[in-house]
Write a protein that holds these residues in place. Structure first.
Motif, PDB file in Angstrom:
ATOM      1  N   HIS A 157      41.910  22.987  37.385  1.00  0.00           N
ATOM      2  CA  HIS A 157      40.933  24.064  37.289  1.00  0.00           C
ATOM      3  C   HIS A 157      39.968  23.731  36.163  1.00  0.00           C
ATOM      4  O   HIS A 157      40.383  23.283  35.094  1.00  0.00           O
ATOM      5  N   SER A 159      36.412  25.660  34.457  1.00  0.00           N
ATOM      6  CA  SER A 159      35.329  26.636  34.560  1.00  0.00           C
ATOM      7  C   SER A 159      34.522  26.624  33.271  1.00  0.00           C
ATOM      8  O   SER A 159      35.050  26.423  32.175  1.00  0.00           O
ATOM      9  N   GLU A 161      31.310  28.598  31.221  1.00  0.00           N
ATOM     10  CA  GLU A 161      30.284  29.623  31.014  1.00  0.00           C
ATOM     11  C   GLU A 161      29.414  29.119  29.873  1.00  0.00           C
ATOM     12  O   GLU A 161      29.760  28.147  29.221  1.00  0.00           O
ATOM     13  N   TYR A 164      31.869  29.500  27.039  1.00  0.00           N
ATOM     14  CA  TYR A 164      33.304  29.439  27.288  1.00  0.00           C
ATOM     15  C   TYR A 164      33.632  28.263  28.193  1.00  0.00           C
ATOM     16  O   TYR A 164      32.969  28.054  29.209  1.00  0.00           O
ATOM     17  N   SER A 166      37.025  26.497  30.167  1.00  0.00           N
ATOM     18  CA  SER A 166      38.444  26.641  30.481  1.00  0.00           C
ATOM     19  C   SER A 166      38.904  25.467  31.336  1.00  0.00           C
ATOM     20  O   SER A 166      38.304  25.155  32.353  1.00  0.00           O
ATOM     21  N   ASP A 240      52.180  29.382  31.634  1.00  0.00           N
ATOM     22  CA  ASP A 240      52.840  30.310  32.565  1.00  0.00           C
ATOM     23  C   ASP A 240      53.967  29.600  33.289  1.00  0.00           C
ATOM     24  O   ASP A 240      53.839  28.434  33.656  1.00  0.00           O
ATOM     25  N   ARG A 319      53.714  45.750  41.104  1.00  0.00           N
ATOM     26  CA  ARG A 319      53.873  44.857  39.954  1.00  0.00           C
ATOM     27  C   ARG A 319      54.183  45.678  38.715  1.00  0.00           C
ATOM     28  O   ARG A 319      53.538  46.688  38.442  1.00  0.00           O
ATOM     29  N   ARG A 380      39.957  48.515  27.356  1.00  0.00           N
ATOM     30  CA  ARG A 380      40.726  47.759  28.343  1.00  0.00           C
ATOM     31  C   ARG A 380      42.155  47.484  27.884  1.00  0.00           C
ATOM     32  O   ARG A 380      42.996  47.074  28.694  1.00  0.00           O
ATOM     33  N   GLN A 412      37.940  53.708  36.748  1.00  0.00           N
ATOM     34  CA  GLN A 412      38.858  53.608  35.603  1.00  0.00           C
ATOM     35  C   GLN A 412      38.785  54.903  34.812  1.00  0.00           C
ATOM     36  O   GLN A 412      37.685  55.355  34.467  1.00  0.00           O
TER      37      GLN A 412
ATOM     38  N   ASP B  62      39.740  37.040  49.126  1.00  0.00           N
ATOM     39  CA  ASP B  62      39.777  38.420  48.628  1.00  0.00           C
ATOM     40  C   ASP B  62      40.685  38.497  47.394  1.00  0.00           C
ATOM     41  O   ASP B  62      40.349  39.150  46.406  1.00  0.00           O
ATOM     42  N   ALA B  64      41.445  36.128  45.255  1.00  0.00           N
ATOM     43  CA  ALA B  64      40.836  35.465  44.099  1.00  0.00           C
ATOM     44  C   ALA B  64      39.770  36.359  43.463  1.00  0.00           C
ATOM     45  O   ALA B  64      39.697  36.491  42.232  1.00  0.00           O
ATOM     46  N   LEU B  65      38.958  36.990  44.305  1.00  0.00           N
ATOM     47  CA  LEU B  65      37.899  37.863  43.781  1.00  0.00           C
ATOM     48  C   LEU B  65      38.502  39.094  43.102  1.00  0.00           C
ATOM     49  O   LEU B  65      38.068  39.495  42.019  1.00  0.00           O
ATOM     50  N   ASP B  66      39.514  39.682  43.728  1.00  0.00           N
ATOM     51  CA  ASP B  66      40.172  40.843  43.120  1.00  0.00           C
ATOM     52  C   ASP B  66      40.811  40.470  41.780  1.00  0.00           C
ATOM     53  O   ASP B  66      40.687  41.202  40.800  1.00  0.00           O
ATOM     54  N   HIS B  68      39.953  38.264  39.712  1.00  0.00           N
ATOM     55  CA  HIS B  68      38.928  38.090  38.685  1.00  0.00           C
ATOM     56  C   HIS B  68      38.421  39.441  38.174  1.00  0.00           C
ATOM     57  O   HIS B  68      38.258  39.643  36.973  1.00  0.00           O
ATOM     58  N   ILE B  69      38.213  40.382  39.104  1.00  0.00           N
ATOM     59  CA  ILE B  69      37.734  41.715  38.691  1.00  0.00           C
ATOM     60  C   ILE B  69      38.774  42.396  37.794  1.00  0.00           C
ATOM     61  O   ILE B  69      38.461  42.837  36.685  1.00  0.00           O
ATOM     62  N   TYR B  70      40.012  42.451  38.267  1.00  0.00           N
ATOM     63  CA  TYR B  70      41.020  43.207  37.509  1.00  0.00           C
ATOM     64  C   TYR B  70      41.413  42.499  36.209  1.00  0.00           C
ATOM     65  O   TYR B  70      41.728  43.146  35.224  1.00  0.00           O
ATOM     66  N   LYS B  73      38.814  43.659  33.772  1.00  0.00           N
ATOM     67  CA  LYS B  73      38.681  45.081  33.469  1.00  0.00           C
ATOM     68  C   LYS B  73      39.970  45.741  33.005  1.00  0.00           C
ATOM     69  O   LYS B  73      39.957  46.896  32.591  1.00  0.00           O
ATOM     70  N   SER B  77      47.418  40.808  34.318  1.00  0.00           N
ATOM     71  CA  SER B  77      46.936  39.818  35.275  1.00  0.00           C
ATOM     72  C   SER B  77      48.149  39.089  35.840  1.00  0.00           C
ATOM     73  O   SER B  77      49.237  39.152  35.284  1.00  0.00           O
ATOM     74  N   GLY B  83      48.502  34.167  36.230  1.00  0.00           N
ATOM     75  CA  GLY B  83      47.490  35.047  35.651  1.00  0.00           C
ATOM     76  C   GLY B  83      46.816  34.433  34.450  1.00  0.00           C
ATOM     77  O   GLY B  83      46.349  35.148  33.577  1.00  0.00           O
ATOM     78  N   GLY B  86      40.837  30.952  32.046  1.00  0.00           N
ATOM     79  CA  GLY B  86      39.758  30.677  32.974  1.00  0.00           C
ATOM     80  C   GLY B  86      38.619  31.648  32.905  1.00  0.00           C
ATOM     81  O   GLY B  86      37.719  31.611  33.705  1.00  0.00           O
ATOM     82  N   CYS B  87      38.677  32.559  31.950  1.00  0.00           N
ATOM     83  CA  CYS B  87      37.616  33.551  31.870  1.00  0.00           C
ATOM     84  C   CYS B  87      37.599  34.103  30.456  1.00  0.00           C
ATOM     85  O   CYS B  87      38.642  34.395  29.893  1.00  0.00           O
ATOM     86  N   CYS B  89      36.484  36.863  29.607  1.00  0.00           N
ATOM     87  CA  CYS B  89      36.148  38.278  29.712  1.00  0.00           C
ATOM     88  C   CYS B  89      37.217  39.195  29.134  1.00  0.00           C
ATOM     89  O   CYS B  89      37.032  40.401  29.092  1.00  0.00           O
TER      90      CYS B  89
END
Lengths: 445, 90
Positions: A157, A159, A161, A164, A166, A240, A319, A380, A412, B62, B64-66, B68-70, B73, B77, B83, B86-87, B89
């Motif tokens: 992987h 990525s 930004e 950033y 990763s 992980d 979960r 968050r 939220q 779907d 992968a996109l979900d 990323h959103i959750y 926010k 994860s 989880g 990679g971001c 955010c």
């Protein structure tokens, strides 16, 4: 004009197949020879790349908007080896809560770069509107049988930004038994991320310095700003391990159970987040940068089941996650796929999420109190509930390709975990809800 | 004055509940795993399970996109898959 040869329509799949093969240095001779000939269809079939593309829009009312595009290519070789390549691009823009509390007066904040400031109106949640980012991500995954009943998989992987980077690797081993009705799997992944935020990394609990401009002599202000920064970049690592167990229950039902253990070390702050330092009447006297621990240990248990009714298919998962920040969460996700005809279906979706606050979460700090070791006002990691309600429609087109649309509403609701709002703070909304719309188009070919 | 936490309600009680949930889920998983030899189907009974829509992750895009959103926010994860990072955010 009439003599001009009409251009053949662009065959997207052919172009992407050649591009993907070129990337691997394995353009099949048949494809090269067959390009623009009637044999191309057969050649493409032999090369067996399957593509899936998606475009997603995410938009919060008055806050962040994002657009994300994905192109996924998958090729199955002889001997059941599978290569998956995925490219993701996303663009983010808009405003994000900066952590400070709403106030009965106008508030002024310095932008993360230090160059300039922004204001928040009376009784409004402070939002930093400087968010703008573009991210490009590439994933490659190779899966193959290793021996009878053993399947191995490995992936990379990357990525990037603006601020950033990763890098990640992963590996997975699965063992099938009981006539392939049961599968045990173990997976490992490791990420190394480097963060180089605009304006550098602020010192823990440093006061937000005054903004400096470029027109007048601001050397003092620049020096103050620099004094609030400790370095330009920092990193974090995430390791992980996941154990999974999948079981076919009967002809209609399958279940999965996962246990995950995740260790994150390094820079875990959000450098753009502050806390309001208020006096005994609840009025902000200063804004200080947050400080989180430099490690986090997360664990989760996950269970999923799918059941095929006569026509419909239900997918339900749960979960439970907990960590050493004393934050835990429950997530229930459910989808019901309802066929409308042989070619199309609709799929309602409902998700419920609930989390407790991290032990060091504070919506604000009080001047007279001793400064805690760690504190963050990032909602968050505060107490929250969230709901997603959505619907998807999918159809198979006459050429056999699939097209689907998804529309979802995400809400939220941050909640009070027992922090007493002082004076003026009891008059403002410290836990403002966030509403978002998610729209997605997916095309497989 | 700021009341940091109601320790009885906010820290000890969830920890207690947390353990109950953890053990309950682990016991359920072990119980199911031990009884699994008698579960399952014969190879010729896989007509429904073999459908694409019966795959545990029937739409990876779907998911992968979900994720990323959750991930961006919320404070949780992974679980279904890794989880990791990679971001920037969260």
């Amino acid at each position: 004009m009439q003599l001009k040869k009409k251009k053949p329509p662009v065959n997207l799949k052919a172009a992407l197949t050649i591009a993907a093969s070129a990337l691997l240095g394995t353009i099949p001779k048949t494809v090269v020879a067959a390009e623009n000939t009637t044999k191309s269809k057969k050649a493409l079939k032999d090369s067996s790349w399957d593509f899936e593309s998606a475009l997603l829009f995410y938009s919060e009312s008055d806050r962040v908007s994002a657009a994300e595009a994905i192109l996924n290519g998958q090729k199955t070789f002889e001997n059941d080896e599978v290569l998956n390549l995925k490219l993701t691009v996303d663009v983010l823009t808009g405003a994000s809560a900066n952590g400070a509390a709403a106030q009965p007066n106008v508030q002024t904040f310095t932008r993360p770069s230090g160059k300039g400031s922004y204001q928040t109106q009376v009784n409004e949640t402070p939002l930093d509107d400087t968010f703008k980012d573009t991210r490009v991500q590439f994933n490659a995954q190779w899966t193959q049988p290793l021996a009878e009943n053993y399947t191995g998989s490995a992936g990379v992987h990357i990525s990037k930004e603006y601020d950033y980077l990763s890098l990640g690797i992963n590996g997975n081993l699965a063992y099938d038994f009981n006539q392939k009705n049961s599968t045990f799997s173990v997976g490992l992944s490791y990420f190394q991320d480097t963060f180089e935020p605009e304006g550098g990394i602020p010192l823990a609990f440093a006061s937000m310095p005054a903004a400096f401009g470029s027109t007048i002599d601001n050397s003092d202000k620049k020096a103050d700003f620099n004094a609030s920064r400790r370095t330009d970049s920092d990193d974090k690592s995430t390791a992980d391990i996941m154990f999974g167990f999948t079981q076919v229950i009967n002809r209609r039902m399958i279940m999965q159970f996962n246990y995950s253990y995740s260790k994150v070390d390094g820079y875990l702050n959000d450098p753009f987040k502050v806390l309001s330092l208020v006096d005994s009447t609840g009025i902000a006297q200063d804004y200080v940068y947050e400080n989180r621990p430099d490690s986090r240990l997360k664990q989760s248990l996950y269970a999923q089941t799918k059941y095929h009714f006569e026509q419909n298919i239900i997918d339900v998962s749960y979960r439970y996650m907990w960590d050493d920040w004393e934050l835990d969460s429950h997530t229930i996700d459910s989808k019901l796929r309802v066929p409308l005809s042989r070619q199309s279906y609709i799929e309602p979706h409902f998700r419920f999420y609930k989390q407790s606050a991290a032990q060091f979460y504070q919506p604000f700090l009080v001047e007279l109190n001793t400064l805690p070791e760690f504190a963050s006002a990032d909602y968050r990691i505060g107490e929250m509930r969230a709901y997603t309600l959505g619907i998807k429609y999918g159809t198979t087109l006459s050429d056999g390709n699939n097209l689907s649309f998804r529309l979802e509403y995400y809400r939220q609701d941050p909640t009070d975990a027992g922090h007493k709002a002082l004076g003026a703070l009891s008059e403002v909304d410290l836990y403002e809800s966030v509403n978002a719309i998610i729209a997605q188009v997916t095309y497989s070919f | 004055m700021l009341i940091h936490k109601n320790y009885h309600l906010t820290i000890y009680a969830p920890k207690y509940c947390t353990n109950i949930v953890k053990y309950a889920l682990l016991s359920a998983a072990i119980f199911l795993a031990s009884g699994c030899a008698s579960l399952g189907v014969e190879p010729w009974e896989r007509d429904l399970l073999a459908k694409d829509e019966m795959a545990l992750t029937s739409s990876p895009i779907d998911s992968a996109l979900d994720d990323h959103i959750y991930f961006s926010k919320e404070a949780s994860s992974g679980g279904k898959s890794f989880g990791g990072g990679g971001c920037g955010c969260n």
